[in-house]
Design a protein around this motif. Structure first.
Motif, mmCIF file in Angstrom:
data_model
loop_
_atom_site.group_PDB
_atom_site.id
_atom_site.type_symbol
_atom_site.label_atom_id
_atom_site.label_comp_id
_atom_site.label_asym_id
_atom_site.label_seq_id
_atom_site.Cartn_x
_atom_site.Cartn_y
_atom_site.Cartn_z
ATOM 1 N N UNK A 47 31.859 37.937 -17.517
ATOM 2 C CA UNK A 47 31.812 36.604 -16.924
ATOM 3 C C UNK A 47 30.368 36.269 -16.563
ATOM 4 N N UNK A 48 29.713 37.197 -15.886
ATOM 5 C CA UNK A 48 28.300 37.028 -15.529
ATOM 6 C C UNK A 48 27.739 38.396 -15.191
ATOM 7 N N UNK A 49 26.626 38.734 -15.781
ATOM 8 C CA UNK A 49 26.024 40.054 -15.560
ATOM 9 C C UNK A 49 25.404 40.199 -14.173
ATOM 10 N N UNK A 50 25.195 39.097 -13.478
ATOM 11 C CA UNK A 50 24.617 39.142 -12.142
ATOM 12 C C UNK A 50 25.736 39.001 -11.110
ATOM 13 N N UNK A 51 26.156 40.114 -10.503
ATOM 14 C CA UNK A 51 27.273 40.045 -9.555
ATOM 15 C C UNK A 51 26.981 39.161 -8.344
ATOM 16 N N UNK A 52 25.730 38.979 -7.993
ATOM 17 C CA UNK A 52 25.406 38.141 -6.839
ATOM 18 C C UNK A 52 25.837 36.693 -7.068
ATOM 19 N N UNK A 53 25.856 36.256 -8.306
ATOM 20 C CA UNK A 53 26.295 34.893 -8.624
ATOM 21 C C UNK A 53 27.803 34.738 -8.476
ATOM 22 N N UNK A 54 28.528 35.849 -8.520
ATOM 23 C CA UNK A 54 29.987 35.802 -8.469
ATOM 24 C C UNK A 54 30.579 36.067 -7.088
ATOM 25 N N UNK A 55 29.780 36.527 -6.166
ATOM 26 C CA UNK A 55 30.290 36.932 -4.850
ATOM 27 C C UNK A 55 31.108 35.850 -4.150
ATOM 28 N N UNK A 56 30.744 34.584 -4.331
ATOM 29 C CA UNK A 56 31.453 33.495 -3.673
ATOM 30 C C UNK A 56 32.420 32.774 -4.607
ATOM 31 N N UNK A 57 32.489 33.204 -5.861
ATOM 32 C CA UNK A 57 33.340 32.540 -6.848
ATOM 33 C C UNK A 57 34.500 33.409 -7.308
ATOM 34 N N UNK A 58 34.512 34.658 -6.899
ATOM 35 C CA UNK A 58 35.497 35.629 -7.377
ATOM 36 C C UNK A 58 36.241 36.239 -6.195
ATOM 37 N N UNK A 59 37.547 36.375 -6.356
ATOM 38 C CA UNK A 59 38.360 37.052 -5.345
ATOM 39 C C UNK A 59 39.367 37.945 -6.056
ATOM 40 N N UNK A 60 39.930 38.865 -5.303
ATOM 41 C CA UNK A 60 40.939 39.789 -5.819
ATOM 42 C C UNK A 60 42.167 39.684 -4.922
ATOM 43 N N UNK A 61 43.326 39.550 -5.541
ATOM 44 C CA UNK A 61 44.590 39.561 -4.814
ATOM 45 C C UNK A 61 45.348 40.807 -5.242
ATOM 46 N N UNK A 62 45.767 41.591 -4.261
ATOM 47 C CA UNK A 62 46.549 42.799 -4.503
ATOM 48 C C UNK A 62 47.992 42.513 -4.107
#
Length: 183
Positions: free
Chosen positions: A105-120
């Motif tokens: 999705x994006x090689x820079x995880x810092x760009x995804x910190x506020x756009x990605x979530x995980x639901x368990x």
């Protein structure tokens, strides 16, 4: 429907089992590790446009160590409020597990910190999930499934979110399939 954020809001930072799940877990033989902090979701689940859907969190020695660390307890509590970004990866020698899952999705995880979530679906850690029989019995699992069905998948149909289903062990695939019936 019980809102997932309201369900977890009153659980303090040190609690390892949601009070609504205690009775079921005390009577059942299972392989869940209850020495870890529960992880029903993390990342900004309230607003994230990308959500990874997992059956339950995996298990590593770090998960057990973090459970008794006051800073980590507070971080996990903030995560359970639904707005906290994922953990920063800046300066970490070993990146968080989610970084390897989203590098396409994006090689820079810092760009995804506020756009990605995980639901368990199940908030309790295990090396392998062999406890699908608990999903219909645990209130926390039912809240997660209902929230996924009523909110997450609804928003995905409206193209407000992308949901990526992962870590569905064979025993849990049929449970997720029931959720997907509504999708």
């Amino acid at each position: 429907m019980t809102d997932i954020f309201e369900f977890w809001k009153s659980v303090d930072s040190k609690t390892k089992i949601h009070p609504a799940d205690e009775e079921v877990l005390s009577k059942a033989q299972h392989s869940l590790n209850l020495d870890c902090l529960p992880t029903p979701f993390y990342g900004p689940l309230k607003t994230a446009p990308i959500v990874l859907l997992y059956l339950n969190p995996g298990l590593s020695p770090k998960d057990i160590e973090r459970a008794d660390n006051s800073e980590e307890q507070e971080f996990y509590w903030r995560q359970r409020q639904g707005s906290e970004p994922l953990r920063s990866q800046v300066g970490l020698a070993t990146k968080s597990w989610w970084v390897s899952r989203v590098k396409r999705i994006d090689r820079d995880p810092e760009k995804l910190r506020e756009k990605l979530a995980v639901l368990e679906i199940c908030p309790y850690h295990s090396a392998t999930f062999n406890d699908a029989f608990l999903i219909p019995r645990l209130p926390s699992c039912q809240v997660a499934l209902n929230w996924a069905r009523e909110v997450l998948f609804y928003e995905a149909r409206l193209e407000k979110r992308v949901v990526i289903c992962l870590r569905a062990a064979n025993a849990g695939v049929w449970r997720l399939a029931h959720v997907m019936d509504f999708f």
